[in-house]
Design an enzyme around this catalytic site. Sequence first.
Site, PDB file in Angstrom:
ATOM      1  N   HIS A  13      -8.245  -4.952  -0.022  1.00  0.00           N
ATOM      2  CA  HIS A  13      -7.104  -4.440   0.069  1.00  0.00           C
ATOM      3  C   HIS A  13      -6.391  -4.896   1.563  1.00  0.00           C
ATOM      4  CE1 HIS A  13      -4.335  -0.954  -0.284  1.00  0.00           C
ATOM      5  NE2 HIS A  13      -4.341  -0.841   0.987  1.00  0.00           N
ATOM      6  N   SER A  69       0.674  -1.197   0.008  1.00  0.00           N
ATOM      7  CA  SER A  69       0.016  -0.135   0.114  1.00  0.00           C
ATOM      8  C   SER A  69       0.944   1.256  -0.094  1.00  0.00           C
ATOM      9  CB  SER A  69      -0.797   0.018   1.353  1.00  0.00           C
ATOM     10  OG  SER A  69      -1.934   1.089   1.011  1.00  0.00           O
ATOM     11  N   ASP A  82     -10.259  -4.481  -4.914  1.00  0.00           N
ATOM     12  CA  ASP A  82      -9.826  -3.553  -3.787  1.00  0.00           C
ATOM     13  C   ASP A  82     -10.505  -2.304  -3.790  1.00  0.00           C
ATOM     14  OD1 ASP A  82      -8.189  -1.597  -2.349  1.00  0.00           O
ATOM     15  OD2 ASP A  82      -6.367  -2.665  -2.908  1.00  0.00           O
TER      16      ASP A  82
END
Length: 301
Positions: free
Chosen positions: A143, A49, A114
């Site tokens: 995610h 991320s 996601d």
Amino acid sequence: MGLYDYSGYGQSSGKPSEHNTYADIEVAYKYLEENYGAKQEDIILYGQSVGSGPTLDLASRLPRLRAVVLHSPILSGLRVMYPVKRTYWFDIYKNIDKIPLVKCPVLVIHGTADEVVDCSHGKQLWELCQQKYEPLWLKGGNHCNLELYPEYLRHLRKFISTVEKSPSQRLSFRRSTERVEQSRGSIDCFETPRKSTDQKDKPRKSTDHRDKPRKSTDLKDKPRKSTDRTDKLKFHEYKVNNTEKLEKLRVHFDQMERSRRSIEYDKSRTIEFQDKSRRSVDVQFKRPRKSIDWLDRTRAN
């Protein structure tokens, strides 16, 4: 394996910022290099991320790095919120500009569902890699749950075992990967060579013979009349309901108009009455005044 917390996260002091995260991963790399004798060729960077930002920043400055793993990466901070077409000076974690500078193999893992960072971020970063490794697009993954998929560990182990090979073996693997890329129609899945698909064109004749039963499907168009009738009825009901509403409003306005007129009439009557009363009062005052004037003239004579 070396793990660290960014400034302001976990047990780390300081404040979280883009500059501080770059300094954090630099310190972690120097610690491995100075205290454990680790070399670039022995290190695989893993960024998830927002962590893909400092990971790619360091990887773009290490030409002999072994490999990089990007887990649900971002193109840039601004692109997570807005699909901008260019990089602005105030943007943060500009991964889209740094990943072309990474010279080692790159594995990209992203979930197709996601909702925080769209899967298109991972796909575009993979397209910009110099050394592309077969990506992993986990269908239905979001995610924060990609580690729960069996394909995640399986594909990650395969990648690590591949990059641990000698440079000559990795070069041959890269060539085979490039061949596979040329035969791919899209980055979502690997397609088989078109020759094999062309050979399958012959059985299509049997599917062409199936055109006759389509008449039965054509016959199903008739019930559409009933749906059309229902639509007409709905429209008629809607029209009737609107007409009734308009009629009620018209009656309501008529009542208001009548009440307004009655009020105005009452006001006019009241004003007329007041005028009459005022005139009568004036007449009553005039009579005593005349008598008083007559008395005054008499006394004067």
